[in-house]
Every structure is written in structure tokens, then in C-alpha cells.
Design a protein around this motif. Structure first.
Motif, mmCIF file in Angstrom:
data_model
loop_
_atom_site.group_PDB
_atom_site.id
_atom_site.type_symbol
_atom_site.label_atom_id
_atom_site.label_comp_id
_atom_site.label_asym_id
_atom_site.label_seq_id
_atom_site.Cartn_x
_atom_site.Cartn_y
_atom_site.Cartn_z
ATOM 1 N N VAL A 1 0.836 -1.208 0.000
ATOM 2 C CA VAL A 1 0.000 0.000 0.000
ATOM 3 C C VAL A 1 0.869 1.256 0.000
ATOM 4 O O VAL A 1 2.065 1.202 0.285
ATOM 5 C CB VAL A 1 -0.939 0.026 1.232
ATOM 6 N N PHE A 2 0.237 2.385 -0.324
ATOM 7 C CA PHE A 2 0.825 3.723 -0.240
ATOM 8 C C PHE A 2 2.030 3.907 -1.162
ATOM 9 O O PHE A 2 2.882 4.768 -0.922
ATOM 10 C CB PHE A 2 1.235 4.066 1.202
ATOM 11 N N GLN B 1 -5.603 7.749 6.639
ATOM 12 C CA GLN B 1 -6.269 6.710 5.851
ATOM 13 C C GLN B 1 -7.640 6.532 6.486
ATOM 14 O O GLN B 1 -7.751 6.250 7.672
ATOM 15 C CB GLN B 1 -5.490 5.399 5.904
ATOM 16 N N SER B 2 -8.708 6.732 5.696
ATOM 17 C CA SER B 2 -10.035 6.763 6.288
ATOM 18 C C SER B 2 -11.076 6.253 5.321
ATOM 19 O O SER B 2 -10.859 6.226 4.103
ATOM 20 C CB SER B 2 -10.366 8.201 6.714
ATOM 21 N N THR C 1 -11.673 9.246 3.105
ATOM 22 C CA THR C 1 -10.640 9.757 2.209
ATOM 23 C C THR C 1 -9.575 8.693 1.995
ATOM 24 O O THR C 1 -9.271 7.917 2.894
ATOM 25 C CB THR C 1 -9.989 11.031 2.774
ATOM 26 N N ALA C 2 -9.029 8.664 0.806
ATOM 27 C CA ALA C 2 -7.905 7.771 0.539
ATOM 28 C C ALA C 2 -6.677 8.264 1.305
ATOM 29 O O ALA C 2 -6.641 9.396 1.797
ATOM 30 C CB ALA C 2 -7.609 7.729 -0.957
ATOM 31 N N PHE C 3 -5.687 7.409 1.409
ATOM 32 C CA PHE C 3 -4.457 7.779 2.111
ATOM 33 C C PHE C 3 -3.915 9.085 1.539
ATOM 34 O O PHE C 3 -3.734 9.227 0.335
ATOM 35 C CB PHE C 3 -3.418 6.667 1.955
ATOM 36 N N SER C 4 -3.675 10.046 2.413
ATOM 37 C CA SER C 4 -3.216 11.355 1.957
ATOM 38 C C SER C 4 -2.455 12.069 3.059
ATOM 39 O O SER C 4 -2.544 11.711 4.235
ATOM 40 C CB SER C 4 -4.401 12.213 1.502
#
Length: 250
Positions: A24-25, A66-67, A70-73
Motif C-alpha cells: 500500500v501507499f 487513511q479513512s 478519504t484515501a491515504f493522503s
């Protein structure tokens, strides 16, 4: 070398990140400092099975989120050394002189905010919808949320009817009302988010999960009414029936 962050996340050899064995990320790898990357807060304690739908990460330079919302930001301008979670269920945090909701920087001082309901917030002489949208041309003295428990994003003042902070064009607040049949407690499908209304000029289909209100140009407005048939909610005038805002000739 494996660094277990918790909640299924692991940093591998300070080179990449896994979540339950899936990488991820990746597009943030040039930004993330793997050595100092950690989880600083989650909402897992509020979930019965311990699942974290909101996770805040930080390294020595940045704060990340990460929520489910909202996407990871990266949280813009947030600093890891003073980052504070105010209400993780609402997504409220504070850092570097700024308040945030999730990854959005809030345009007001949350400490001065008065929550009128889950959507409307008054901050001194200004009113906001959804924490970030300034409601313009509103008269605060006459502002009301007439059905706040059932239709939280519909409001009015002496001059306007508002939906999600926007003025409904031509709606008359003096005569605007939700049809009684939508409010008397009779069950119908989607009774928690679909409603009909009218004023002295036109009728309306309101779906609270939509982006706008649909105007219905009825030729027999005085007869416009609501009825539940086989657990479905319909509006009627003399010419048409209306289901989910779509009309059918009688």
C-alpha cells in the motif's frame, strides 16, 4: 527487518509497506520516512470488532490519514510534533494553528463553533454547512432547521430555503412545508431520506443523499399530496403520480 505498526500494517526493510500482505501507499514512498513512520491514532476503540476505519500515521516530517472518508493522503501543513486528535469519530484534529476534518483544513476556529446539528455550525456571525462550506446570504436571527432530527440538511431563514447550504431557487420560506404524510411516522421505503414538499408556487422532491432538490411543476398544486402504497411513498396531484421524483400519468 519487519516493523509491525498494528492494525495489519507493517513496514518491511524500510522500503515498502504492507497491509495484510498487500502493498500500500506506493505513490507516497518518495515522501514517507520509513524509519520513523508510525500509527499515532485510530478509531478502533469505537468499533465493536476493533476495526479501524480511520487511521492517522506520522513520520518525522508529515501527518497522514487513511479513512473511510478519504484515501491515504498527507494532511496539509500538519506537523507531527503538535498534532492532536480532538474527535476521531468526527475526524476533527488540530495542528500548526489549523483545525481539520479528515484531510480538509477547516476555514474557522473550531473552539468557537456552535453545532446546530450534525451539518450546520455557527461560528460567531457566520454559518457553515458540513464544516467547510460557508452559507452565504443567510439571516442568522431567523435561521431554523425545522425538521432537524429527520431532515438535517434542509433549513430556512426569512428569505430563503437552503439544501446542503445552497439556496433552493424560488422556494418561498413563508409557505414551504414538507408534506404531512412524509412526517407522520408511517413507514415507506427510504422514509429516512426521501420526502416531498410544496410552497405556494411549486412542489419539490427532496432526497437528502442527493446533491440538489428536484422541482416539480404541478398544474394542480393545491391537490399535491403524499400517500404510502405497498410500503412505497408516492406523491399525487390531479394529473400525475410521482415515485422517487419521477412522474407517471394517471
Amino acid at each position: 527487518m519487519i516493523k509491525d505498526l498494528g492494525h495489519g500494517y507493517k513496514v518491511i526493510d524500510n522500503k515498502f509497506i504492507l497491509c495484510y500482505d498487500s502493498e500500500v501507499f506506493k505513490k507516497f514512498y518518495k515522501t514517507i520516512d520509513f524509519e520513523t513512520f508510525v500509527i499515532v491514532a485510530t478509531n478502533a476503540e469505537f468499533d465493536n470488532d476493533g476495526f479501524a476505519s480511520t487511521i492517522y500515521f506520522a513520520d518525522k516530517n508529515q501527518v497522514y490519514i487513511q479513512s473511510a472518508f478519504t484515501a491515504f493522503s498527507i494532511i496539509e501543513d500538519a506537523k507531527p510534533d503538535d498534532f492532536k486528535v480532538i474527535d476521531i469519530q468526527k475526524g476533527y484534529t488540530f495542528s500548526n494553528g489549523n483545525y481539520y476534518r479528515h484531510d480538509d483544513k477547516m476555514p474557522f476556529d473550531l473552539s468557537k463553533a456552535k453545532h446546530l446539528n450534525n451539518y450546520h455550525i455557527q461560528v460567531e456571525d457566520q454559518l457553515y454547512f458540513g464544516d467547510v462550506k460557508l452559507i452565504e446570504n443567510v439571516d442568522l436571527e431567523s435561521f431554523t432547521i425545522p425538521h432537524s432530527e429527520l431532515i438535517e440538511n434542509l433549513a430556512m431563514d426569512k428569505d430563503h430555503v437552503f439544501f446542503k447550504g445552497e439556496i433552493i431557487p424560488e422556494a418561498d420560506p413563508k409557505t414551504f412545508k414538507i408534506l404531512e404524510g412524509c412526517l407522520d411516522g408511517t413507514y415507506y421505503l427510504e422514509c429516512d431520506n426521501t420526502f416531498y414538499a410544496k410552497d405556494n408556487k411549486q412542489a419539490y422532491f427532496i432526497r437528502t443523499i442527493s446533491t440538489e432538490v428536484k422541482v416539480i411543476k404541478s398544474k394542480s398544486l393545491n391537490d399535491f399530496h403524499f400517500k404510502v402504497i405497498d410500503e412505497r411513498g408516492y406523491a399525487f396531484d390531479k394529473e400525475y403520480s410521482y415515485y422517487m421524483g419521477k412522474r407517471t400519468k394517471l
